[in-house]
Structures are given as C-alpha cells and as structure tokens.
Design an enzyme around this catalytic site. Structure first.
Site, PDB file in Angstrom:
ATOM      1  N   ALA A  24       2.056   1.070  26.272  1.00 19.58           N
ATOM      2  CA  ALA A  24       0.988   1.860  25.641  1.00 19.58           C
ATOM      3  C   ALA A  24       1.094   1.763  24.129  1.00 19.58           C
ATOM      4  CB  ALA A  24       1.106   3.324  26.063  1.00 19.58           C
ATOM      5  N   LYS A  41      -4.045   7.311  23.227  1.00 22.06           N
ATOM      6  CA  LYS A  41      -3.066   6.436  23.901  1.00 22.06           C
ATOM      7  C   LYS A  41      -3.872   5.365  24.616  1.00 22.06           C
ATOM      8  CE  LYS A  41       0.860   6.710  27.125  1.00 22.06           C
ATOM      9  NZ  LYS A  41       1.678   7.644  27.943  1.00 22.06           N
ATOM     10  N   ASP A 152      11.788  13.625  31.401  1.00 20.76           N
ATOM     11  CA  ASP A 152      12.146  12.759  30.278  1.00 20.76           C
ATOM     12  C   ASP A 152      12.236  13.580  28.998  1.00 20.76           C
ATOM     13  OD1 ASP A 152      10.767   9.744  28.693  1.00 20.76           O
ATOM     14  OD2 ASP A 152      12.819  10.522  28.887  1.00 20.76           O
TER      15      ASP A 152
HETATM   16  C1  LIG Z   1       8.412   7.696  22.425  1.00 18.59           C
HETATM   17  N1  LIG Z   1       7.162   7.655  23.226  1.00 18.59           N
HETATM   18  C2  LIG Z   1       7.375   6.875  24.473  1.00 18.59           C
HETATM   19  C3  LIG Z   1       6.056   7.065  22.470  1.00 18.59           C
HETATM   20  C4  LIG Z   1       5.695   7.800  21.195  1.00 18.59           C
HETATM   21  C5  LIG Z   1       4.337   7.303  20.719  1.00 18.59           C
HETATM   22  C6  LIG Z   1       3.931   7.963  19.395  1.00 18.59           C
HETATM   23  C7  LIG Z   1       3.950   9.466  19.494  1.00 18.59           C
HETATM   24  N2  LIG Z   1       3.647  10.121  18.220  1.00 18.59           N
HETATM   25  C8  LIG Z   1       4.531   9.934  17.165  1.00 18.59           C
HETATM   26  O1  LIG Z   1       5.592   9.273  17.335  1.00 18.59           O
HETATM   27  N3  LIG Z   1       4.265  10.455  15.916  1.00 18.59           N
HETATM   28  C9  LIG Z   1       5.245  10.433  14.837  1.00 18.59           C
HETATM   29  C10 LIG Z   1       2.962  10.965  15.588  1.00 18.59           C
HETATM   30  C11 LIG Z   1       2.243  11.501  16.775  1.00 18.59           C
HETATM   31  C12 LIG Z   1       1.241  12.450  16.579  1.00 18.59           C
HETATM   32  N4  LIG Z   1       0.552  12.950  17.605  1.00 18.59           N
HETATM   33  C13 LIG Z   1       0.809  12.525  18.854  1.00 18.59           C
HETATM   34  C14 LIG Z   1       0.084  13.058  19.908  1.00 18.59           C
HETATM   35  C15 LIG Z   1       0.316  12.642  21.172  1.00 18.59           C
HETATM   36  C16 LIG Z   1       1.288  11.651  21.391  1.00 18.59           C
HETATM   37  C17 LIG Z   1       1.557  11.172  22.743  1.00 18.59           C
HETATM   38  C18 LIG Z   1       2.130   9.927  22.923  1.00 18.59           C
HETATM   39  C19 LIG Z   1       2.377   9.498  24.224  1.00 18.59           C
HETATM   40 CL1  LIG Z   1       3.086   7.939  24.474  1.00 18.59          CL
HETATM   41  C20 LIG Z   1       2.074  10.302  25.326  1.00 18.59           C
HETATM   42  O2  LIG Z   1       2.331   9.865  26.578  1.00 18.59           O
HETATM   43  C21 LIG Z   1       1.524  11.550  25.117  1.00 18.59           C
HETATM   44 CL2  LIG Z   1       1.166  12.566  26.454  1.00 18.59          CL
HETATM   45  C22 LIG Z   1       1.255  12.007  23.847  1.00 18.59           C
HETATM   46  N5  LIG Z   1       2.003  11.107  20.401  1.00 18.59           N
HETATM   47  C23 LIG Z   1       1.803  11.532  19.140  1.00 18.59           C
HETATM   48  C24 LIG Z   1       2.565  11.021  18.055  1.00 18.59           C
HETATM   49  C25 LIG Z   1       5.220  10.021  20.116  1.00 18.59           C
HETATM   50  C26 LIG Z   1       5.605   9.316  21.415  1.00 18.59           C
END
Ligand SMILES: CN(C)C[C@H]1CC[C@H](N2C(=O)N(C)Cc3cnc4ccc(-c5cc(Cl)c(O)c(Cl)c5)nc4c32)CC1
Length: 353
Positions: A24, A41, A152
């Site tokens: 993703a 996503k 997780d």
């Molecule tokens: C470590 N993971 C497997 C992936 C990582 C992807 C970027 C994310 N992120 C960040 O890392 N910021 C630093 C900014 C940020 C800001 N808003 C977000 C809002 C939602 C999500 C989100 C991401 C994934 Cl893969 C989801 O399944 C859901 Cl339900 C929600 N990620 C966000 C997000 C954090 C997680």
C-alpha cells in the site's frame, strides 16, 4: 493524474506520499468539497493478488470500528485497478516521533546541573505516559468489546491528530474470527519485538490476549525509551520474549513495575484483561477517573447540523439527506458527512465549499 487515479478526479486533490507499507501507498490529499485534509491508502489490486480478501476484512473492520481514538475510514473507492481507502489524516504524525522530538528539545536545553550531561533517553514521565496510555487502553477496550483484536499494536500504528489526540491505525491484521474472541488464531503477524510469547512460539493464541502483551511492550517503551525484549538476532529475540525477563530501570515506580508485570505475563491466562485496565490504579492515578472507552459516535443517527448543511448545499430536503446518510455507504457523501462533523467538533462552521 493518471488513469488509475481517475476515480479521485474532482473529489480529491492528491499531495505527497506520507508513507508506504507492503502493498500500500498512503498519500495526503484534500477533500475538495470541504477543503479538509485526508489520508488516502492506495492499493493495487493486481499486486494484492491472494491478499485481496484480507483487504476486504480490513475494510469491514474499519467500518465497524468508529471511535475517537481510532483512525476513521471515510470512503472506500473500489475501482478496476485500485482500491482507495480515504481516511482521517493525523497531522501530528507518529507518537514516537513526538516523544523523540520532545526529548530532543530537552537535549537542546543546557545541562541544568552545570555540566554533567544526563544521557537523555526518549522516555516520558509517568504522568505523560499515562495520558497516552489511557487513550491506547480506550481504543483497545472498544476494539475487544466489538469482538475484534488489533494484533499489530506498535508505535508506527499510533498517530497523533492536531490536538495531540492519539489515533490507532492499520487494521490490516485485525481479526474478528467468526467464533468471536474465543476462536484461536494461527496466523503469525505483527512486529516481533511487540509480539507475545505464544505468538512467536507458533502456538494457537487469542488475539485479545496477544494485544495486552503488545500494550505492555508499548508502555515499557514509553516509560523507558527502549524495548523490554530486544536483539538483532531474531532467534535470540524470541528466546527473550518467551523467557519474559526484562530490565527494571531504577526510575520505574512500584506502580509502573506492578502494571508492567501484569501485562507482560508469559502465560496468557495469567495476563490482565483490558476491562481490568479501565479502573487499574496506575491508569486512574491523579484523576481517579476510569478510562472512558465508549465511542463518541454511538448513535447511528446523523448529526442535525451536518444533515442541514448537506441538504441545503445538495438542494435536498433534510429528511431525504438524513435517510441517505443513514445508509452509511462509505461513498463521497459519507466522507463529506464525517469531515463536516469533524469541523463542527473543532468548533468551526459547518460549511461546504
Ligand atoms: C507503518 N504502516 C504499515 C504504514 C504507515 C503509512 C503512513 C502512515 N502515516 C504516517 O506515517 N505519517 C507520519 C503521517 C500519517 C498521517 N495520517 C495518517 C492517516 C492514516 C494512516 C493509515 C495508514 C495505513 Cl497503512 C492504514 O492501514 C491506516 Cl488504517 C491508516 N496513516 C497516516 C500517516 C502510518 C502507517
């Protein structure tokens, strides 16, 4: 904007990639009708292959789980080539970046004791850790109450919104086995350092019990600035987890040690359960208040002010718009509803561009 992103045309303006995990990519975007920020996503159906059914499980879970400390799903766009999940944007980034950032500022402060430079670790005081841990317990209590387990729980999945409110995300491994929480799960998942002994031993395990262990590892990391079980060699790491023996730094209080001990029990049946955490003395210290875990979004009844704003701008009657929203179809109308509700909760005018 290429063909695969065509379904977003006119609805969202895509900005930079904010992260990627496995199959993703997550991009920041603007919801054009309200001007609000969202996270989208983006998953490629061909790349997903056999994992496609698991994405539909994740989507089902996210539709079920609407809670003030869980990243909200606003819209699902299931197109020919791609699946787009439009979600709540968390401006504050990852919780652990915040801690690192806060301690970095502390490090910038001149040594107060005239020179002896304390080795500043990225750790929180008990009071600061309690503020965040109460929110983690609130989200997990809600998830377990709904018959789910996150499976997780780790720092990358704990984000902060612009008011430093904690949001649990990434339900890619979330499980709601048909048999409810009593059914045993086999699939090994999550990050090793946060994984429970029964999980790394490949034994059958209950998701809810494994979540409690992960929360113990998280609390330890918040209070200490390093992990209870760590080793670059994965086999040694597993041995340490299965032994359940960890360092007890001198700055940990009796209360903290007691709580950590109740969560980091190798035998799952000896582990504390989330409902006991709600009124645990360590969690309620200071305010004496139990953790509030019920969702603010209990009622399926759409908010009147938002219904009115959407009816007016859509040239529809309020009754029509209320009925339309009550279908919770997770289309653009649902996304617009959630984003207007968020603006209202922030005390901003409920208005459509
Ligand atoms: C470590 N993971 C497997 C992936 C990582 C992807 C970027 C994310 N992120 C960040 O890392 N910021 C630093 C900014 C940020 C800001 N808003 C977000 C809002 C939602 C999500 C989100 C991401 C994934 Cl893969 C989801 O399944 C859901 Cl339900 C929600 N990620 C966000 C997000 C954090 C997680």
């Amino acid at each position: 904007v290429g063909l695969p992103y065509a379904p977003l045309e006119g609805l969202y303006e895509l900005h930079e990639t904010i992260g990627s995990g496995g199959f993703a990519k997550v991009k920041r975007a603007t919801h054009l009708a309200t001007g609000e920020q969202v996270a989208i996503k983006i998953m490629d159906k061909k790349q997903l292959g056999v994992d496609l059914p698991r994405v539909y499980l994740e989507i089902t879970a996210m539709k079920e789980l609407t809670h003030q400390h869980i990243g909200k799903l606003y819209q699902v766009i299931d197109s020919e080539l791609k699946i787009f999940l439009v979600m709540e944007y968390c401006r504050g980034g990852e919780l652990f970046d915040y801690i690192g950032e806060r301690c970095a500022r502390a490090r910038a402060r001149p040594a107060l004791d005239g020179g002896r430079r304390e080795v500043e670790r990225d750790r929180l005081t008990e009071e600061e850790a309690r503020v965040f841990f109460r929110q983690i317990v609130s989200a997990v209590a809600y998830i377990h109450h709904k018959g789910y387990a996150h499976r997780d729980l780790k720092p990358e999945n704990l984000l902060l919104d612009d008011d430093n409110r904690l949001k649990l995300i990434d339900f890619g491994l979330c499980a709601n086995p048909e048999g409810g929480m009593q059914a045993h799960l086999e699939t090994c998942c999550g990050s090793p350092a946060y994984a429970a002994p029964e999980l790394v031993s490949g034994l059958q395990y209950l998701g809810a019990e494994a979540d409690i262990w992960s929360m113990g590892v998280l609390l330890y990391a918040l209070l200490c600035g390093f992990l209870p079980f760590d080793d670059e060699n994965i086999a040694n790491l597993y041995k340490k987890i299965q032994a359940g023996v960890y360092q007890k730094p001198e700055w940990l209080s009796e209360g903290s040690l007691r709580l950590l001990d109740q969560m980091l029990q190798v035998e799952p049946k000896h582990r504390i359960v989330v409902s006991e955490l709600l009124t645990h003395p360590w969690l309620t210290a200071g305010t004496g208040l139990p953790v509030e875990w019920k969702s603010y979004f209990q009622s399926r009844q759409p908010d009147d002010d938002v219904v009115t704003a959407m009816a007016v701008s859509g040239g529809r009657s309020r009754a029509w718009m209320a009925r339309r929203l009550s279908q919770w179809s997770y289309d653009h109308t649902t996304a617009t509803y959630w984003l207007l509700l968020a603006a209202k909760r922030r005390g901003e005018p409920v208005r459509l561009a």
